[in-house]
Every structure is written in structure tokens, then in C-alpha cells.
Design a protein around this motif. Structure first.
Motif, PDB file in Angstrom:
ATOM      1  N   CYS A   1       0.846  -1.211   0.000  1.00 55.90           N
ATOM      2  CA  CYS A   1       0.000   0.000   0.000  1.00 55.90           C
ATOM      3  C   CYS A   1       0.876   1.254   0.000  1.00 55.90           C
ATOM      4  N   ASN A   2       1.918   1.220   0.814  1.00 50.77           N
ATOM      5  CA  ASN A   2       2.748   2.407   1.010  1.00 50.77           C
ATOM      6  C   ASN A   2       3.636   2.738  -0.180  1.00 50.77           C
ATOM      7  N   HIS A   3       4.031   1.732  -0.950  1.00 53.48           N
ATOM      8  CA  HIS A   3       4.987   1.989  -2.042  1.00 53.48           C
ATOM      9  C   HIS A   3       4.592   1.429  -3.400  1.00 53.48           C
ATOM     10  N   LEU A   4       3.904   0.278  -3.415  1.00 57.66           N
ATOM     11  CA  LEU A   4       3.722  -0.406  -4.696  1.00 57.66           C
ATOM     12  C   LEU A   4       2.331  -0.284  -5.311  1.00 57.66           C
ATOM     13  N   CYS A   5       1.411   0.348  -4.621  1.00 61.23           N
ATOM     14  CA  CYS A   5       0.038   0.395  -5.146  1.00 61.23           C
ATOM     15  C   CYS A   5      -0.098   1.437  -6.257  1.00 61.23           C
ATOM     16  N   GLY A   6      -0.182   0.922  -7.469  1.00 58.27           N
ATOM     17  CA  GLY A   6      -0.297   1.799  -8.638  1.00 58.27           C
ATOM     18  C   GLY A   6      -1.607   2.566  -8.650  1.00 58.27           C
ATOM     19  N   ARG A   7      -2.634   1.928  -8.095  1.00 57.64           N
ATOM     20  CA  ARG A   7      -3.947   2.573  -8.084  1.00 57.64           C
ATOM     21  C   ARG A   7      -3.954   3.804  -7.179  1.00 57.64           C
ATOM     22  N   GLY A   8      -3.372   3.665  -6.002  1.00 56.59           N
ATOM     23  CA  GLY A   8      -3.259   4.799  -5.079  1.00 56.59           C
ATOM     24  C   GLY A   8      -2.466   5.935  -5.713  1.00 56.59           C
ATOM     25  N   GLN A   9      -1.398   5.551  -6.408  1.00 56.70           N
ATOM     26  CA  GLN A   9      -0.570   6.566  -7.084  1.00 56.70           C
ATOM     27  C   GLN A   9      -1.362   7.260  -8.193  1.00 56.70           C
ATOM     28  N   LEU A  10      -2.171   6.469  -8.904  1.00 50.90           N
ATOM     29  CA  LEU A  10      -2.977   7.037  -9.989  1.00 50.90           C
ATOM     30  C   LEU A  10      -3.987   8.049  -9.438  1.00 50.90           C
ATOM     31  N   PHE A  11      -4.606   7.707  -8.314  1.00 51.64           N
ATOM     32  CA  PHE A  11      -5.566   8.633  -7.698  1.00 51.64           C
ATOM     33  C   PHE A  11      -4.861   9.896  -7.204  1.00 51.64           C
ATOM     34  N   SER A  12      -3.658   9.714  -6.664  1.00 50.69           N
ATOM     35  CA  SER A  12      -2.882  10.879  -6.193  1.00 50.69           C
ATOM     36  C   SER A  12      -2.560  11.794  -7.366  1.00 50.69           C
ATOM     37  N   LEU A  13      -2.187  11.176  -8.471  1.00 51.56           N
ATOM     38  CA  LEU A  13      -1.799  11.947  -9.653  1.00 51.56           C
ATOM     39  C   LEU A  13      -3.007  12.678 -10.256  1.00 51.56           C
ATOM     40  N   LEU A  14      -4.097  11.905 -10.472  1.00 50.54           N
ATOM     41  CA  LEU A  14      -5.282  12.515 -11.102  1.00 50.54           C
ATOM     42  C   LEU A  14      -5.940  13.535 -10.180  1.00 50.54           C
ATOM     43  N   GLY A  15      -6.121  13.133  -8.935  1.00 48.45           N
ATOM     44  CA  GLY A  15      -6.823  14.005  -7.993  1.00 48.45           C
ATOM     45  C   GLY A  15      -5.956  15.120  -7.446  1.00 48.45           C
ATOM     46  N   GLY A  16      -4.664  14.841  -7.318  1.00 49.80           N
ATOM     47  CA  GLY A  16      -3.758  15.832  -6.758  1.00 49.80           C
ATOM     48  C   GLY A  16      -3.185  16.753  -7.820  1.00 49.80           C
ATOM     49  N   ARG A  17      -2.184  16.249  -8.515  1.00 49.63           N
ATOM     50  CA  ARG A  17      -1.462  17.111  -9.462  1.00 49.63           C
ATOM     51  C   ARG A  17      -2.334  17.565 -10.636  1.00 49.63           C
ATOM     52  N   LEU A  18      -3.215  16.684 -11.114  1.00 46.04           N
ATOM     53  CA  LEU A  18      -4.032  17.066 -12.273  1.00 46.04           C
ATOM     54  C   LEU A  18      -5.360  17.720 -11.881  1.00 46.04           C
TER      55      LEU A  18
END
Lengths: 195, 70
Positions: free
Chosen positions: A53-70
Motif C-alpha cells: 500500500c505504502n509503495h507499490l500500489c499503482g492505483r493509489g498513485q494514480l488517484f494521487s496523480l489525477l486528484g492531486g497534481r491534475l
């Protein structure tokens, strides 16, 4: 303050997107999603931590990217009930029940009781034709049936995550992600003296 | 000199997702054995970035108490 160094696993959001793209062309790629199912469990069971969850979850990263940076998220606070234990464990039980149903459907095809259905089911109810992704005979029917079922589960959870991402904080899905709840539960049991 | 504010975590609500760990500019937050997030109070500057990103809302930024300084 120094900027954190990017590591290879910070780009796993690409894997998450690639997975859904591959399933659009050939449904058998859905089996690759088992990595996202088994690896977090293995890490929690063996290592007693949530490194996935803390490092390898691509889905969490995708949500961070779409919801955060984008900026695709309103960033409103997540409703409290979504992170309460009763909801998290309730959703986990529901999710596992749906997973069990999908495995049973696969068994019925394996046993010859049911025939292969070349469609996916969104939100466990909406049947969507997905027949261009599979040619009969490419693999045993039950292998294909599992692919359609598993891809349905993965796509449904992604859509749920995207919906809550838009309305609330980018990673709201993480508050009740069944894999997250399950691995945290395992870690709590393994490290009982600390919790 | 320690900051006036500090992050506090409600461990029973924390999902241990690690979003706060990634966001913290001071590397003051860590996930404790996959169970919950914990902050090193002496490292925390109370910037609130972790609270902003946290999907469960288990982080609040509060005035630093005396015991945080020990």
C-alpha cells in the motif's frame, strides 16, 4: 527542505493504467491483476507490514496523480463513515463475497454447467459486452470466464475509486480499499502487542 | 527551535495507506508495522500537508504540548 528522490516504484501508476488498457484488447491479461491481489497479502503475511500500500500500489498513485497534481478532485473531506471500522470491514466482506461468487461462476464453467459469457459486469449488476477481447478456443473456457469476472471486479473498484476521488480527497478509495483493510487486519494480528 | 504546531494522528481511524508519509516534506511520518501512521513530534513542523492529503481525516494539526518537546 529537500525534494524526495523518485524511485522506480513511484511510477507504478503506469502499470495500473496499462493493466486496464491490456484488458481492453485481450481479456486474458486480466490474470495479471492477481499480482495486485496476492503480493499485498504475501507482504503482509511474511513481512507484517503494508509496504505494498505504502509503495507499490499503482492505483493509489494514480488517484494521487489525477486528484492531486491534475486537479480532478474537489478535495472535500471524506465522509467520516467511510473510514469507520464497520464500513471498512463490511465492504471487505461484501467484496470477498463478490469475489467468491465470481470464483463459483468460474467453477460452473469449468464443470460444464454454464457456458462462457463474454461480457463484464460493472458494479456487480450492469452487463457490458466485451466479446472483442477474446476469441473462443484461445484458452480453456474457465480461464476466460475468470478473466472476465476478475476484470469486472478490478474495473468496478477502479470506477468506485475514481468516483470518490472526484467528490472527496484524491485517495478516498484507500480509506475503505478491501485489500488495504485486509492487509492492515493481518498486520494488526501479527503485531498484536503494539496495537 | 520546535514549531508551535504539530500533527496528531487518530490511530484507530488510520488506514495506514501511507499517503501522509509521501507528502511529509520532513520525513517525520512513518507507518508503524502496517498498523497506523505515527509522527516524530520533534521532526514535525505542523505544516498540515499530511492532514490535507489524508483520506480518512485521522490527522489534526494542534498546538504543541509540553510533552512533545521531550
Amino acid at each position: 527542505m529537500k525534494t524526495k528522490k523518485k524511485r522506480w516504484y513511484d511510477y507504478l501508476w503506469i502499470w495500473s493504467m496499462l493493466y486496464f488498457a491490456l484488458g481492453f484488447f485481450n481479456i486474458l491479461f486480466a490474470w495479471l491483476g492477481m499480482i495486485d491481489f496476492l503480493l499485498p497479502l504475501a507482504i503482509a503475511l511474511i513481512g507484517g507490514n503494508k509496504w505494498f500500500c505504502n509503495h507499490l500500489c499503482g492505483r493509489g498513485q494514480l488517484f494521487s496523480l489525477l486528484g492531486g497534481r491534475l486537479g480532478c478532485s474537489r478535495g472535500k473531506p471524506t465522509p467520516r463513515w467511510m473510514s469507520m471500522k464497520w464500513f471498512r470491514y463490511g465492504f471487505l466482506v461484501f467484496f470477498l463475497a463478490m469475489f467468491g461468487t465470481m470464483v463459483f461462476q468460474t467453477y460452473l464453467v469449468f464443470a460444464g454447467v454454464n457456458s462462457l459469457k463474454e461480457a463484464i459486469k460493472l458494479f456487480w449488476t450492469i452487463r457490458v459486452p466485451w466479446d472483442w477481447t477474446y476469441t473462443v478456443g484461445m484458452a480453456p473456457d474457465w480461464i476466460a470466464q475468470f478473466s472476465f469476472g476478475f476484470y469486472s471486479l478490478m474495473l468496478t473498484s477502479l470506477l468506485l475509486g475514481l468516483i470518490v476521488m472526484v467528490f472527496f480527497k484524491p485517495r478516498t478509495w484507500c480509506a475503505f480499499c478491501p485489500m488495504g483493510t485486509m492487509t492492515q487486519g493481518i498486520c494488526k494480528l501479527k503485531n498484536k502487542e503494539h496495537t | 527551535m520546535l514549531s508551535k504546531k504539530v500533527a496528531r494522528f487518530e490511530q484507530s481511524v488510520c488506514a495506514a495507506c501511507g499517503a501522509c508519509v509521501k507528502e511529509c516534506p520532513r520525513s517525520a511520518v512513518a507507518i508503524f508495522k502496517g498498523c497506523y501512521a505515527a509522527v516524530a513530534a520533534e521532526q514535525c513542523v505542523g505544516c498540515g500537508k499530511c492532514a490535507k492529503i489524508c483520506p480518512t481525516g485521522c490527522i489534526v494539526i494542534e498546538e504543541r504540548r509540553n510533552e512533545d518537546e521531550n
